[in-house]
Design a protein around this motif. Structure first.
Motif, PDB file in Angstrom:
ATOM      1  N   SER A 197       0.833  -1.203   0.000  1.00  0.00           N
ATOM      2  CA  SER A 197       0.000   0.000   0.000  1.00  0.00           C
ATOM      3  C   SER A 197       0.868   1.253   0.000  1.00  0.00           C
ATOM      4  O   SER A 197       2.007   1.236   0.474  1.00  0.00           O
ATOM      5  N   LEU A 198       0.305   2.317  -0.546  1.00  0.00           N
ATOM      6  CA  LEU A 198       0.923   3.635  -0.500  1.00  0.00           C
ATOM      7  C   LEU A 198      -0.171   4.679  -0.360  1.00  0.00           C
ATOM      8  O   LEU A 198      -1.297   4.453  -0.804  1.00  0.00           O
ATOM      9  N   ARG A 199       0.196   5.810   0.239  1.00  0.00           N
ATOM     10  CA  ARG A 199      -0.753   6.909   0.408  1.00  0.00           C
ATOM     11  C   ARG A 199      -0.156   8.163  -0.216  1.00  0.00           C
ATOM     12  O   ARG A 199       0.892   8.633   0.222  1.00  0.00           O
ATOM     13  N   LEU A 200      -0.825   8.658  -1.248  1.00  0.00           N
ATOM     14  CA  LEU A 200      -0.394   9.884  -1.908  1.00  0.00           C
ATOM     15  C   LEU A 200      -1.195  11.056  -1.380  1.00  0.00           C
ATOM     16  O   LEU A 200      -2.407  10.956  -1.193  1.00  0.00           O
ATOM     17  N   SER A 201      -0.496  12.166  -1.163  1.00  0.00           N
ATOM     18  CA  SER A 201      -1.167  13.390  -0.727  1.00  0.00           C
ATOM     19  C   SER A 201      -0.882  14.514  -1.710  1.00  0.00           C
ATOM     20  O   SER A 201       0.180  14.566  -2.318  1.00  0.00           O
ATOM     21  N   CYS A 202      -1.835  15.406  -1.837  1.00  0.00           N
ATOM     22  CA  CYS A 202      -1.676  16.568  -2.694  1.00  0.00           C
ATOM     23  C   CYS A 202      -2.108  17.792  -1.894  1.00  0.00           C
ATOM     24  O   CYS A 202      -3.257  17.872  -1.441  1.00  0.00           O
TER      25      CYS A 202
ATOM     26  N   PHE B 194      -8.256   1.461  -4.673  1.00  0.00           N
ATOM     27  CA  PHE B 194      -7.856   2.836  -4.369  1.00  0.00           C
ATOM     28  C   PHE B 194      -9.042   3.612  -3.793  1.00  0.00           C
ATOM     29  O   PHE B 194     -10.191   3.364  -4.160  1.00  0.00           O
ATOM     30  N   THR B 195      -8.735   4.572  -2.939  1.00  0.00           N
ATOM     31  CA  THR B 195      -9.758   5.441  -2.370  1.00  0.00           C
ATOM     32  C   THR B 195      -9.274   6.880  -2.415  1.00  0.00           C
ATOM     33  O   THR B 195      -8.166   7.175  -1.951  1.00  0.00           O
ATOM     34  N   ILE B 196     -10.103   7.755  -2.967  1.00  0.00           N
ATOM     35  CA  ILE B 196      -9.784   9.176  -3.003  1.00  0.00           C
ATOM     36  C   ILE B 196     -10.619   9.898  -1.961  1.00  0.00           C
ATOM     37  O   ILE B 196     -11.790   9.566  -1.732  1.00  0.00           O
ATOM     38  N   SER B 197     -10.009  10.875  -1.298  1.00  0.00           N
ATOM     39  CA  SER B 197     -10.714  11.661  -0.297  1.00  0.00           C
ATOM     40  C   SER B 197     -10.122  13.060  -0.275  1.00  0.00           C
ATOM     41  O   SER B 197      -9.041  13.295  -0.819  1.00  0.00           O
ATOM     42  N   ARG B 198     -10.805  13.972   0.359  1.00  0.00           N
ATOM     43  CA  ARG B 198     -10.310  15.345   0.424  1.00  0.00           C
ATOM     44  C   ARG B 198     -10.674  15.965   1.767  1.00  0.00           C
ATOM     45  O   ARG B 198     -11.643  15.575   2.411  1.00  0.00           O
TER      46      ARG B 198
ATOM     47  N   TRP C  23      -6.657  12.583  -9.474  1.00  0.00           N
ATOM     48  CA  TRP C  23      -5.347  11.957  -9.649  1.00  0.00           C
ATOM     49  C   TRP C  23      -5.324  11.313 -11.027  1.00  0.00           C
ATOM     50  O   TRP C  23      -6.252  10.583 -11.388  1.00  0.00           O
ATOM     51  N   PHE C  24      -4.267  11.599 -11.757  1.00  0.00           N
ATOM     52  CA  PHE C  24      -3.998  10.952 -13.026  1.00  0.00           C
ATOM     53  C   PHE C  24      -2.661  10.229 -12.903  1.00  0.00           C
ATOM     54  O   PHE C  24      -1.886  10.485 -11.978  1.00  0.00           O
ATOM     55  N   ARG C  25      -2.383   9.351 -13.840  1.00  0.00           N
ATOM     56  CA  ARG C  25      -1.084   8.682 -13.864  1.00  0.00           C
ATOM     57  C   ARG C  25      -0.633   8.476 -15.292  1.00  0.00           C
ATOM     58  O   ARG C  25      -1.443   8.366 -16.209  1.00  0.00           O
ATOM     59  N   GLN C  26       0.676   8.435 -15.429  1.00  0.00           N
ATOM     60  CA  GLN C  26       1.264   8.241 -16.750  1.00  0.00           C
ATOM     61  C   GLN C  26       2.451   7.293 -16.638  1.00  0.00           C
ATOM     62  O   GLN C  26       3.423   7.590 -15.939  1.00  0.00           O
ATOM     63  N   ALA C  27       2.342   6.178 -17.320  1.00  0.00           N
ATOM     64  CA  ALA C  27       3.427   5.215 -17.386  1.00  0.00           C
ATOM     65  C   ALA C  27       4.290   5.536 -18.607  1.00  0.00           C
ATOM     66  O   ALA C  27       3.819   6.180 -19.550  1.00  0.00           O
ATOM     67  N   PRO C  28       5.540   5.093 -18.629  1.00  0.00           N
ATOM     68  CA  PRO C  28       6.424   5.383 -19.760  1.00  0.00           C
ATOM     69  C   PRO C  28       5.822   4.917 -21.085  1.00  0.00           C
ATOM     70  O   PRO C  28       5.358   3.784 -21.206  1.00  0.00           O
TER      71      PRO C  28
ATOM     72  N   VAL D 280      -6.230  13.151  -0.938  1.00  0.00           N
ATOM     73  CA  VAL D 280      -5.439  11.961  -0.649  1.00  0.00           C
ATOM     74  C   VAL D 280      -5.888  10.807  -1.540  1.00  0.00           C
ATOM     75  O   VAL D 280      -7.086  10.635  -1.786  1.00  0.00           O
ATOM     76  N   LEU D 281      -4.926  10.042  -2.008  1.00  0.00           N
ATOM     77  CA  LEU D 281      -5.209   8.821  -2.747  1.00  0.00           C
ATOM     78  C   LEU D 281      -4.600   7.667  -1.956  1.00  0.00           C
ATOM     79  O   LEU D 281      -3.380   7.537  -1.883  1.00  0.00           O
ATOM     80  N   GLN D 282      -5.443   6.871  -1.344  1.00  0.00           N
ATOM     81  CA  GLN D 282      -4.995   5.692  -0.617  1.00  0.00           C
ATOM     82  C   GLN D 282      -5.005   4.513  -1.574  1.00  0.00           C
ATOM     83  O   GLN D 282      -6.052   4.164  -2.120  1.00  0.00           O
ATOM     84  N   MET D 283      -3.842   3.899  -1.765  1.00  0.00           N
ATOM     85  CA  MET D 283      -3.705   2.817  -2.732  1.00  0.00           C
ATOM     86  C   MET D 283      -3.345   1.530  -1.995  1.00  0.00           C
ATOM     87  O   MET D 283      -2.398   1.514  -1.201  1.00  0.00           O
ATOM     88  N   SER D 284      -4.077   0.472  -2.256  1.00  0.00           N
ATOM     89  CA  SER D 284      -3.789  -0.808  -1.638  1.00  0.00           C
ATOM     90  C   SER D 284      -3.818  -1.898  -2.703  1.00  0.00           C
ATOM     91  O   SER D 284      -4.258  -1.665  -3.830  1.00  0.00           O
ATOM     92  N   SER D 285      -3.355  -3.077  -2.316  1.00  0.00           N
ATOM     93  CA  SER D 285      -3.271  -4.210  -3.253  1.00  0.00           C
ATOM     94  C   SER D 285      -2.606  -3.785  -4.557  1.00  0.00           C
ATOM     95  O   SER D 285      -3.088  -4.085  -5.656  1.00  0.00           O
ATOM     96  N   LEU D 286      -1.519  -3.086  -4.426  1.00  0.00           N
ATOM     97  CA  LEU D 286      -0.843  -2.530  -5.599  1.00  0.00           C
ATOM     98  C   LEU D 286      -0.293  -3.633  -6.494  1.00  0.00           C
ATOM     99  O   LEU D 286       0.149  -4.689  -6.022  1.00  0.00           O
ATOM    100  N   LYS D 287      -0.315  -3.332  -7.795  1.00  0.00           N
ATOM    101  CA  LYS D 287       0.148  -4.265  -8.806  1.00  0.00           C
ATOM    102  C   LYS D 287       1.270  -3.608  -9.612  1.00  0.00           C
ATOM    103  O   LYS D 287       1.346  -2.385  -9.691  1.00  0.00           O
TER     104      LYS D 287
END
Length: 126
Positions: free
Chosen positions: A17-22, A68-72, A36-41, A80-87
């Motif tokens: 798991s990871l927790r991203l904050s903005c 994932f769970t987004i909250s503000r 939240w957006f993401r960009q892979a190579p 915040v983006l709470q990310m679990s069971s990451l792949k």
């Protein structure tokens, strides 16, 4: 102008798991939609999750639903983006975005967001 600063990225093993904050600063009014957006190579920037101005409406990409769970917190101007069971396929640079529209909705389109952070790297090892 609105400034967005992401934090919380890093390296994690699959299943972790990871927790991203903005943190938003500048001319914020707490009533903007955020996302939240993401960009892979080599790939396009894709929506991960978004949340409307009140936090009552959220949107998730199918690939992250249930993980994932987004909250503000409008009082703190953070999302915040709470990310679990990451792949491993979650590996990407994650960007925070904010809309200038008052009472914005949980939009999934990148063009609706005028302000962007610099991004934070998330790497998931297998």
């Amino acid at each position: 102008q609105v400034q967005l600063v992401e934090s919380g990225g890093g390296l994690v093993q699959a299943g972790g798991s990871l927790r991203l904050s903005c943190a938003a600063s500048g001319r914020t009014n707490g009533a903007s939609a955020m996302a939240w957006f993401r960009q892979a190579p080599g790939k396009e920037r894709d929506i991960v999750a978004s949340i409307n101005w009140s936090g009552g409406t959220v949107y998730y990409a199918d690939s992250v639903k249930g993980r994932f769970t987004i909250s503000r917190d409008n009082a703190k101007n953070t999302v915040v983006l709470q990310m679990s069971s990451l792949k491993p396929e979650d590996t990407a640079v994650y960007y925070c975005a904010a809309s200038n529209a008052v009472f914005g909705s949980a939009w999934s389109q990148s063009w609706r967001y005028e302000y962007w952070g610099q991004g934070t790297q998330v790497t998931v090892s297998s």
